[in-house]
Design an enzyme around this catalytic site. Structure first.
Site, PDB file in Angstrom:
ATOM      1  N   LYS A 108       2.469 -44.595  55.688  1.00 22.05           N
ATOM      2  CA  LYS A 108       3.679 -44.706  54.881  1.00 22.05           C
ATOM      3  C   LYS A 108       4.802 -45.441  55.631  1.00 22.05           C
ATOM      4  O   LYS A 108       4.712 -45.643  56.846  1.00 22.05           O
ATOM      5  CB  LYS A 108       4.117 -43.302  54.466  1.00 22.05           C
ATOM      6  CG  LYS A 108       3.103 -42.586  53.557  1.00 22.05           C
ATOM      7  CD  LYS A 108       3.666 -41.256  53.097  1.00 22.05           C
ATOM      8  CE  LYS A 108       2.717 -40.544  52.152  1.00 22.05           C
ATOM      9  NZ  LYS A 108       3.311 -39.298  51.647  1.00 22.05           N
TER      10      LYS A 108
ATOM     11  N   TYR B 279       2.060 -42.506  41.993  1.00 20.63           N
ATOM     12  CA  TYR B 279       2.445 -41.088  42.077  1.00 20.63           C
ATOM     13  C   TYR B 279       2.737 -40.483  40.710  1.00 20.63           C
ATOM     14  O   TYR B 279       3.452 -39.479  40.617  1.00 20.63           O
ATOM     15  CB  TYR B 279       3.652 -40.926  43.009  1.00 20.63           C
ATOM     16  CG  TYR B 279       3.275 -40.945  44.474  1.00 20.63           C
ATOM     17  CD1 TYR B 279       2.445 -39.965  45.014  1.00 20.63           C
ATOM     18  CD2 TYR B 279       3.761 -41.920  45.333  1.00 20.63           C
ATOM     19  CE1 TYR B 279       2.095 -39.968  46.359  1.00 20.63           C
ATOM     20  CE2 TYR B 279       3.420 -41.926  46.685  1.00 20.63           C
ATOM     21  CZ  TYR B 279       2.581 -40.940  47.188  1.00 20.63           C
ATOM     22  OH  TYR B 279       2.245 -40.937  48.519  1.00 20.63           O
TER      23      TYR B 279
ATOM     24  N   ASN C  89       6.259 -38.088  55.540  1.00 18.93           N
ATOM     25  CA  ASN C  89       5.229 -37.346  56.288  1.00 18.93           C
ATOM     26  C   ASN C  89       4.107 -38.242  56.810  1.00 18.93           C
ATOM     27  O   ASN C  89       2.973 -37.814  56.956  1.00 18.93           O
ATOM     28  CB  ASN C  89       4.688 -36.191  55.436  1.00 18.93           C
ATOM     29  CG  ASN C  89       4.034 -36.649  54.144  1.00 18.93           C
ATOM     30  OD1 ASN C  89       4.041 -37.838  53.838  1.00 18.93           O
ATOM     31  ND2 ASN C  89       3.462 -35.721  53.399  1.00 18.93           N
TER      32      ASN C  89
ATOM     33  N   HIS D 287      -0.615 -40.519  53.648  1.00 18.37           N
ATOM     34  CA  HIS D 287      -1.140 -39.929  52.417  1.00 18.37           C
ATOM     35  C   HIS D 287      -2.638 -39.719  52.592  1.00 18.37           C
ATOM     36  O   HIS D 287      -3.292 -40.450  53.330  1.00 18.37           O
ATOM     37  CB  HIS D 287      -0.896 -40.877  51.241  1.00 18.37           C
ATOM     38  CG  HIS D 287      -1.645 -40.495  49.997  1.00 18.37           C
ATOM     39  ND1 HIS D 287      -1.202 -39.517  49.156  1.00 18.37           N
ATOM     40  CD2 HIS D 287      -2.827 -40.941  49.491  1.00 18.37           C
ATOM     41  CE1 HIS D 287      -2.073 -39.370  48.156  1.00 18.37           C
ATOM     42  NE2 HIS D 287      -3.065 -40.230  48.342  1.00 18.37           N
TER      43      HIS D 287
ATOM     44  N   GLU E 224      -8.058 -43.733  43.772  1.00 18.35           N
ATOM     45  CA  GLU E 224      -6.922 -44.232  44.566  1.00 18.35           C
ATOM     46  C   GLU E 224      -7.307 -45.478  45.367  1.00 18.35           C
ATOM     47  O   GLU E 224      -6.485 -46.383  45.545  1.00 18.35           O
ATOM     48  CB  GLU E 224      -6.417 -43.126  45.498  1.00 18.35           C
ATOM     49  CG  GLU E 224      -5.729 -41.998  44.743  1.00 18.35           C
ATOM     50  CD  GLU E 224      -5.223 -40.887  45.641  1.00 18.35           C
ATOM     51  OE1 GLU E 224      -4.628 -39.936  45.111  1.00 18.35           O
ATOM     52  OE2 GLU E 224      -5.422 -40.957  46.881  1.00 18.35           O
TER      53      GLU E 224
HETATM   54  P1  CMP Z   1       1.399 -37.259  49.607  1.00 13.24           P
HETATM   55  O1  CMP Z   1       0.237 -36.613  50.262  1.00 13.24           O
HETATM   56  O2  CMP Z   1       1.472 -38.739  49.640  1.00 13.24           O
HETATM   57  O3  CMP Z   1       1.508 -36.762  48.083  1.00 13.24           O
HETATM   58  C1  CMP Z   1       2.702 -36.639  47.388  1.00 13.24           C
HETATM   59  C2  CMP Z   1       3.920 -36.876  48.257  1.00 13.24           C
HETATM   60  O4  CMP Z   1       5.119 -36.362  47.738  1.00 13.24           O
HETATM   61  C3  CMP Z   1       3.731 -36.129  49.572  1.00 13.24           C
HETATM   62  O5  CMP Z   1       2.741 -36.725  50.347  1.00 13.24           O
HETATM   63  C4  CMP Z   1       5.143 -36.175  50.124  1.00 13.24           C
HETATM   64  O6  CMP Z   1       5.461 -37.448  50.691  1.00 13.24           O
HETATM   65  C5  CMP Z   1       5.944 -35.983  48.832  1.00 13.24           C
HETATM   66  N1  CMP Z   1       6.304 -34.597  48.624  1.00 13.24           N
HETATM   67  C6  CMP Z   1       5.499 -33.553  48.359  1.00 13.24           C
HETATM   68  N2  CMP Z   1       6.187 -32.423  48.192  1.00 13.24           N
HETATM   69  C7  CMP Z   1       7.491 -32.763  48.360  1.00 13.24           C
HETATM   70  C8  CMP Z   1       8.705 -32.045  48.307  1.00 13.24           C
HETATM   71  N3  CMP Z   1       8.732 -30.726  48.063  1.00 13.24           N
HETATM   72  N4  CMP Z   1       9.855 -32.709  48.515  1.00 13.24           N
HETATM   73  C9  CMP Z   1       9.837 -34.042  48.758  1.00 13.24           C
HETATM   74  N5  CMP Z   1       8.708 -34.787  48.817  1.00 13.24           N
HETATM   75  C10 CMP Z   1       7.559 -34.155  48.623  1.00 13.24           C
END
Ligand code: CMP
Length: 141
Positions: free
Chosen positions: A10, A50, A113, A116, A127
């Protein structure tokens, strides 16, 4: 069972210049890289990827973040890929991720984070197809 999962390195991790470290962790764990590229998503593409989170309060922030810089989608294959990859990257929130996982090492927050991962083999295939036409994946596809 041989499975596929989509990794996305990311924007926060690309900007921190740790893509190589993350790829090394993935390859050292035995994943085969079927396809990889660095791209910049449009808002429409990020929104579509998403879409499952459309009703969540963080949806628009997530889109803004995912278009804030280049990302690196990586198509991965391995026996038990989905579960093994999720163990390697750790919990969604880096604060809750186990020591030594990608998100513990490189994630900044529950949104930023670092990576993904697909949540099932079926979604892995869907995906990967979102980012890679078949012709772009390695030949023994
Ligand atoms: P990802 O695994 O890419 O799937 C969905 C994404 O949404 C997740 O990683 C985070 O980057 C984001 N995400 C999930 N939960 C939250 C949350 N509570 N607040 C903000 N971002 C979130």
């Amino acid at each position: 069972m041989i499975e596929r999962t989509l990794c996305i390195i990311k924007p926060d991790a690309v900007a921190k210049n740790v893509s190589g470290n993350i790829l090394a962790m993935i390859q050292n764990a035995g994943f085969k890289v079927l396809g990889m590229k660095m791209i910049r998503l449009t808002p429409a593409q990020a929104g579509a990827f998403y879409e499952v989170h459309k009703e969540r309060p963080f949806y628009q922030d997530l889109i803004n973040y995912m278009i804030s810089g280049p990302i690196i989608p990586v198509a991965l294959e391995k026996d038990n890929a989905v579960e093994d990859y999720r163990k390697l990257i750790g919990a969604t929130n880096p604060q809750n991720a186990d020591a030594g996982t990608v998100r513990k090492l490189y994630g900044e927050s529950i949104e930023k984070n670092a990576v993904h991962g697909s949540d099932s083999g079926e979604n892995g295939i869907i995906e990967i197809a979102f980012f890679f036409p078949k012709a772009e994946l390695s030949a023994n596809e």
